[in-house]
Design a protein around this motif. Structure first.
Motif, PDB file in Angstrom:
ATOM      1  N   MET A 165      -0.679  -2.202  11.407  1.00 50.03           N
ATOM      2  CA  MET A 165      -1.040  -3.467  10.776  1.00 50.03           C
ATOM      3  C   MET A 165      -0.459  -4.626  11.581  1.00 50.03           C
ATOM      4  N   GLU A 166       0.821  -4.561  11.884  1.00 47.34           N
ATOM      5  CA  GLU A 166       1.483  -5.664  12.587  1.00 47.34           C
ATOM      6  C   GLU A 166       0.937  -5.850  13.999  1.00 47.34           C
ATOM      7  N   LYS A 167       0.655  -4.745  14.691  1.00 47.81           N
ATOM      8  CA  LYS A 167       0.135  -4.833  16.057  1.00 47.81           C
ATOM      9  C   LYS A 167      -1.259  -5.452  16.087  1.00 47.81           C
ATOM     10  N   ILE A 168      -2.144  -4.969  15.244  1.00 52.50           N
ATOM     11  CA  ILE A 168      -3.533  -5.449  15.257  1.00 52.50           C
ATOM     12  C   ILE A 168      -3.628  -6.881  14.728  1.00 52.50           C
ATOM     13  N   ILE A 169      -2.926  -7.169  13.648  1.00 51.58           N
ATOM     14  CA  ILE A 169      -2.954  -8.535  13.103  1.00 51.58           C
ATOM     15  C   ILE A 169      -2.352  -9.516  14.102  1.00 51.58           C
TER      16      ILE A 169
ATOM     17  N   ASN B 118       0.828  -1.209   0.000  1.00 55.25           N
ATOM     18  CA  ASN B 118       0.000   0.000   0.000  1.00 55.25           C
ATOM     19  C   ASN B 118       0.859   1.253   0.000  1.00 55.25           C
ATOM     20  N   TYR B 119       1.975   1.226   0.724  1.00 60.69           N
ATOM     21  CA  TYR B 119       2.916   2.353   0.671  1.00 60.69           C
ATOM     22  C   TYR B 119       3.443   2.539  -0.758  1.00 60.69           C
ATOM     23  N   LEU B 120       3.760   1.423  -1.432  1.00 62.05           N
ATOM     24  CA  LEU B 120       4.270   1.494  -2.807  1.00 62.05           C
ATOM     25  C   LEU B 120       3.259   2.150  -3.747  1.00 62.05           C
ATOM     26  N   ASN B 121       1.988   1.852  -3.557  1.00 60.67           N
ATOM     27  CA  ASN B 121       0.941   2.441  -4.394  1.00 60.67           C
ATOM     28  C   ASN B 121       0.743   3.919  -4.097  1.00 60.67           C
ATOM     29  N   GLY B 122       1.046   4.307  -2.888  1.00 60.03           N
ATOM     30  CA  GLY B 122       0.878   5.706  -2.504  1.00 60.03           C
ATOM     31  C   GLY B 122      -0.503   5.974  -1.933  1.00 60.03           C
ATOM     32  N   LEU B 123      -0.542   6.873  -0.981  1.00 56.73           N
ATOM     33  CA  LEU B 123      -1.774   7.192  -0.263  1.00 56.73           C
ATOM     34  C   LEU B 123      -2.900   7.613  -1.201  1.00 56.73           C
ATOM     35  N   GLU B 124      -2.609   8.486  -2.160  1.00 61.99           N
ATOM     36  CA  GLU B 124      -3.674   8.998  -3.030  1.00 61.99           C
ATOM     37  C   GLU B 124      -4.291   7.891  -3.878  1.00 61.99           C
ATOM     38  N   MET B 125      -3.474   6.996  -4.394  1.00 59.59           N
ATOM     39  CA  MET B 125      -4.000   5.887  -5.186  1.00 59.59           C
ATOM     40  C   MET B 125      -4.835   4.960  -4.311  1.00 59.59           C
TER      41      MET B 125
ATOM     42  N   ASP C  35      -5.253  10.502   6.410  1.00 55.04           N
ATOM     43  CA  ASP C  35      -4.304  11.063   5.444  1.00 55.04           C
ATOM     44  C   ASP C  35      -2.863  10.605   5.675  1.00 55.04           C
ATOM     45  N   GLY C  36      -2.713   9.331   6.010  1.00 52.52           N
ATOM     46  CA  GLY C  36      -1.383   8.753   6.146  1.00 52.52           C
ATOM     47  C   GLY C  36      -0.653   9.135   7.423  1.00 52.52           C
ATOM     48  N   GLU C  37      -1.358   9.747   8.374  1.00 56.93           N
ATOM     49  CA  GLU C  37      -0.691  10.199   9.600  1.00 56.93           C
ATOM     50  C   GLU C  37      -0.395   9.068  10.577  1.00 56.93           C
ATOM     51  N   ILE C  38      -1.059   7.932  10.418  1.00 55.97           N
ATOM     52  CA  ILE C  38      -0.722   6.794  11.274  1.00 55.97           C
ATOM     53  C   ILE C  38       0.358   5.970  10.588  1.00 55.97           C
TER      54      ILE C  38
END
Length: 195
Positions: free
Chosen positions: A180-184, A100-107, A171-174
């Motif tokens: 992801m790792e903590k919750i999963i 998801n980082y690779l795709n970018g927030l806007e995408m 808006d990507g602030e987290i």
């Protein structure tokens, strides 16, 4: 060995150009805010050429999701470093965050909409990879057999998509990967001990 002709190379170049222009426009305007005509114009091809490579605008969206599956087949399957199953699942979803980082927030914001039914497609490569990890954990007794691997996979992806949605919402602030790792990790522990 199959000989790659200049015509084949040109066709691949044209298809890639259409794909890249489509992704660019979707990133800016969202899937519903883009027409085939706009994509063709951006790519410098006719609408007929667009339809030669992609049956519809939806087919372009399918190609975007195919790229995700290809990433998981190339970068994740057989490459997880964790030795235990819990660690492998957490690492798997760390890679999901990375993608998801690779795709970018806007995408990602443009893709994470309830109108995007590609998230409903079953049997995709990334799902199969996770399901195999879970099945192996169940066979070795490290994971409860109360639920079938398919259902556990579905639920973990529901949670992961929710985390990505929250990342988009803020808006990507987290820190997507650490959330992801903590919750999963907590979800996986729950599934390990369900009776």
């Amino acid at each position: 060995m199959i000989k790659i002709t200049s015509r084949t190379k040109q066709a691949e170049t044209t298809k890639n150009k259409i794909y890249e222009c489509g992704v660019k426009l979707i990133r800016i305007n969202g899937f519903d805010g883009v027409t085939v005509e706009q994509i063709a114009k951006e790519a410098g091809v006719s609408v007929g050429t667009y339809y030669y490579y992609f049956e519809s605008k939806f087919e372009l969206l399918r190609e975007i999701f195919k790229q995700a599956d290809d990433y998981f087949l190339k970068e994740v399957k057989g490459h997880l470093k964790a030795e235990d199953f819990k660690g492998q699942i957490v690492e798997f979803f760390g890679k999901y965050a990375d993608f998801n980082y690779l795709n970018g927030l806007e995408m990602v914001k443009k893709l994470y909409t309830c109108d995007n039914k590609m998230f409903n497609i079953k049997g995709r490569a990334m799902q199969n990879i996770l399901e195999d990890i879970i099945k192996n954990a169940q066979v070795k007794g490290e994971f409860s057999n109360t639920y079938v691997a398919t259902e556990i996979t579905r639920v973990l992806f529901v949670v992961a998509r929710g985390i990505v949605f929250e990342w988009c919402l803020f808006d990507g602030e987290i820190d997507l990967k650490s959330e992801m790792e903590k919750i999963i990790s907590n979800m996986v522990v729950g599934y390990m001990f369900i009776k």
